[in-house]
Design an enzyme around this catalytic site. Structure first.
Site, PDB file in Angstrom:
ATOM      1  N   LYS A   1       4.682   0.671   9.259  1.00 21.46           N
ATOM      2  CA  LYS A   1       4.771   1.941   8.530  1.00 21.46           C
ATOM      3  C   LYS A   1       4.120   3.071   9.311  1.00 21.46           C
ATOM      4  O   LYS A   1       4.611   4.191   9.321  1.00 21.46           O
ATOM      5  CB  LYS A   1       4.083   1.804   7.170  1.00 21.46           C
ATOM      6  CG  LYS A   1       4.958   1.131   6.137  1.00 21.46           C
ATOM      7  CD  LYS A   1       4.277   1.098   4.796  1.00 21.46           C
ATOM      8  CE  LYS A   1       3.178   0.069   4.776  1.00 21.46           C
ATOM      9  NZ  LYS A   1       2.612  -0.167   3.450  1.00 21.46           N
TER      10      LYS A   1
ATOM     11  N   GLU B   1       0.874  -1.162   0.000  1.00 19.93           N
ATOM     12  CA  GLU B   1       0.000   0.000   0.000  1.00 19.93           C
ATOM     13  C   GLU B   1       0.920   1.223   0.000  1.00 19.93           C
ATOM     14  O   GLU B   1       1.810   1.320   0.844  1.00 19.93           O
ATOM     15  CB  GLU B   1      -0.884   0.001   1.257  1.00 19.93           C
ATOM     16  CG  GLU B   1      -1.860   1.149   1.206  1.00 19.93           C
ATOM     17  CD  GLU B   1      -2.784   1.234   2.420  1.00 19.93           C
ATOM     18  OE1 GLU B   1      -2.713   0.372   3.306  1.00 19.93           O
ATOM     19  OE2 GLU B   1      -3.558   2.203   2.450  1.00 19.93           O
TER      20      GLU B   1
ATOM     21  N   ARG C   1       5.244 -12.782   9.624  1.00 16.79           N
ATOM     22  CA  ARG C   1       5.965 -11.562   9.279  1.00 16.79           C
ATOM     23  C   ARG C   1       7.271 -11.472  10.053  1.00 16.79           C
ATOM     24  O   ARG C   1       7.463 -12.138  11.063  1.00 16.79           O
ATOM     25  CB  ARG C   1       5.107 -10.319   9.499  1.00 16.79           C
ATOM     26  CG  ARG C   1       4.581 -10.104  10.880  1.00 16.79           C
ATOM     27  CD  ARG C   1       3.978  -8.703  11.030  1.00 16.79           C
ATOM     28  NE  ARG C   1       3.015  -8.346  10.014  1.00 16.79           N
ATOM     29  CZ  ARG C   1       2.950  -7.147   9.407  1.00 16.79           C
ATOM     30  NH1 ARG C   1       3.791  -6.194   9.703  1.00 16.79           N
ATOM     31  NH2 ARG C   1       2.048  -6.882   8.511  1.00 16.79           N
TER      32      ARG C   1
END
Ligand code: ATP
Ligand code: MG
Length: 538
Positions: free
Chosen positions: A265, A30, A255
């Site tokens: 982020k 994104e 992850r």
């Protein structure tokens, strides 16, 4: 050797045996921030499949939430992926599918599988139920198909305010999986999109847009992180009900989390916005651009990702392991140089004129036998920590009455030193004749070897060293922020260092690995410390 497969590859192998002709994966960021080292893991997996199976890997921007997205991020993401050395087959944008997604939503309405709901976001949340209680059905749930079609079109055309209505999938308010309790798939938001501008005021949500993008692109394996495991039933529901029964398979992996750093982020953006760091590419940041500015080579990142492998359970990797791979790579690749971080003047009384010494540029690289000249003069700098008038136990450097070897040069013998205000200001020595390696006095036993720089042939350097952004411990990152993360040294280095270009990497002997920033501050060439020489990985 028998080839080893990770669990994703095992799934793919079976699918190939069955009927899958060509493997197509995608990396779907994104564009709401810069990529970090966690994304590198995902990149290595997705592009790894492309290489391993001679398939395809696309770069798809998952740009369906215009509130947080920006063109600046698109640009940085592309730069960072190229820097890692990956080449995507197609560059795609979820926003290019807005028309198609709208059509897919209309199809669901026509099948009686979606409805326009009048409830606010808050009401929807309140009625969603809990893990032990089913949700409550919305009064809008039984609207006719005709009414839903009309209302959805009116949503698109701007008849309603932001948040006044949403489109929801009609699945099961009593499902044990909360994601399946009539999730919202479209909402109204009058926000200009960085690509479609003001064309749309309704936007699809991730859980609807993501599977559809995968389907439209013919992705075979949609690899994502573990937190989407609970979304997989919804992924499959969208896929099947929108007409892609044989569509992609979602596979989840753990992850990457690492000690002493942050992989979100949203949080990294906070550090940038609150000026805790100087931008996304600050060398202290775990972003790929930060690591690049720190001097970390892309190969080291890929070696690290290969070593940690792919698994299905979450864990935290010791940041020392990452540094181990950086060091491992640079040990062989980085040229050596001598730098003293805390210069102390040292005089060699019996050196007449100048003498050229030879130093291997990289003794760890057997293919690189090159040497450079290092000029010894009667005045040199050593590191002030390499001389001690009151040495602690096991101190193997220069002391009163002692000897020390200058790296790739003579053995020196202490004569005297001067102090001012309790600080050593100068050390006087004499050299032992014929004590350079190979000379007849070279076998004299001295314990310490220290780096040095000729006072006449030196350059002024600004050497910056960094600490971790996050202090050790548990709990909220914001309470563990380390505010003392930069240390600056006014150093002296070999003369050639001042001409170094951006990204030139060196081992400063006995110190660590450093990268040239390709700029000067107050006339001094700036270097960043990539990592120290000491490996703390157990
Ligand atoms: P963040 O939480 O940092 O914002 P994200 O998952 O929202 O990350 P995306 O832009 O959606 O970021 O990520 C693109 C891809 O990278 C996704 O497939 C995502 O699962 C993967 N990814 C993100 N963070 C990690 C991580 N720490 N380790 C491995 N893969 C990751
Ligand atoms: Mg995300």
């Amino acid at each position: 050797m028998e080839e080893k497969f990770n669990f994703i590859e095992e799934i793919i192998n079976k699918d190939i045996e069955k009927d899958c002709k060509k493997i197509i994966t995608r990396f779907p960021p994104e564009p709401n921030g810069f990529l970090h080292i966690g994304h590198a893991k995902s990149l290595c997996i997705n592009f790894g499949m492309k290489d391993k199976y001679k398939g395809e890997c696309n770069l798809r921007f998952d740009d369906t939430n215009p509130i947080k997205e920006d063109e600046e991020y698109v640009k940085s993401i592309k730069e960072d992926i190229k820097w890692l050395g990956f080449k995507w087959d197609r560059e795609l944008y979820a926003s290019d599918y807005f028309d198609r997604m709208y059509e897919s939503a209309v199809l669901l309405i026509k099948k009686g599988l979606a409805y326009v709901c009048d409830m606010s976001a808050e009401q929807i949340r309140e009625n969603r139920g809990t893990l032990t209680q089913p949700g409550k059905e919305s009064p809008s749930r039984n609207r006719s198909i005709e009414e839903n079609l009309r209302l959805f079109e009116e949503m698109k055309n701007g008849k309603f305010k932001d948040g006044e209505k949403v489109l929801r999938a009609k699945i099961d308010m009593a499902s044990p999986n909360i994601n399946m309790r009539d999730p919202v798939i479209y909402r109204i938001s009058r926000t200009a999109h960085h690509r479609t501008k003001n064309k749309w005021i309704i936007y699809p949500l991730y859980d609807f847009a993501h599977p559809l993008s995968d389907c439209y692109e013919g992705i075979t394996h949609s690899i994502c992180t573990l937190e989407f495991e609970d979304h997989r039933p919804l992924y499959d529901w969208v896929k099947i009900n929108c007409g892609y029964e044989n569509g992609p398979k979602q596979i989840e992996f753990a992850r990457l989390n690492m000690t002493r750093t942050i992989m979100s982020k949203r949080y990294l953006k906070k550090l940038v916005d609150e000026k805790v760091v100087n931008g996304w590419d600050d060398p202290r940041m775990p972003t790929l651009s930060g690591l690049r500015m720190r001097g970390v080579p892309p190969e080291a990142i890929k070696n690290f990702c290969a070593a940690i492998g792919v698994s299905k359970s979450n864990s935290e990797v010791d940041i020392a392991l990452f540094e181990h791979f950086v060091r491992d790579y640079l040990n062989v690749k980085a040229k050596r140089a001598m730098v003293v971080k805390r210069p102390l003047k040292l005089v060699i009384e019996n050196l007449n004129g100048e003498e050229i010494m030879k130093s291997r540029n990289n003794p760890m690289d057997e293919n690189d036998l090159s040497q450079r000249d290092v000029i010894l003069t009667s005045e040199i700098y050593i590191d002030s920590e390499d001389f001690s008038p009151n040495p602690p136990p096991k101190y193997h450097r220069l002391v009163p009455g002692g000897m020390v070897r200058l790296k790739d040069s003579y053995i020196l013998e202490y004569l005297s030193h001067t102090e001012k205000d309790g600080k050593v200001t100068e050390v006087r020595t004499r050299l032992i004749e014929d004590s350079v390696s190979g000379g007849k006095n070279s076998s004299i036993k001295v314990k310490g070897v220290i780096q040095w720089v000729s006072a006449k042939y030196s350059s002024d350097l600004l050497v910056k060293e960094y600490d971790y952004l996050i202090n050790e411990g548990e709990g909220d990152f914001s309470e563990r922020l380390n505010f003392e993360t930069e240390k600056i040294y006014n150093a002296k280095g070999e003369a050639f260092l001042s001409e170094s270009k951006l990204y030139d990497r060196f081992q400063f002997m006995r110190e660590g690995y450093y990268m040239a920033c390709g700029k000067k501050e107050n006339g001094k060439a700036v270097f960043n410390c990539i990592c120290s020489l000491k490996d703390s990985y157990k």
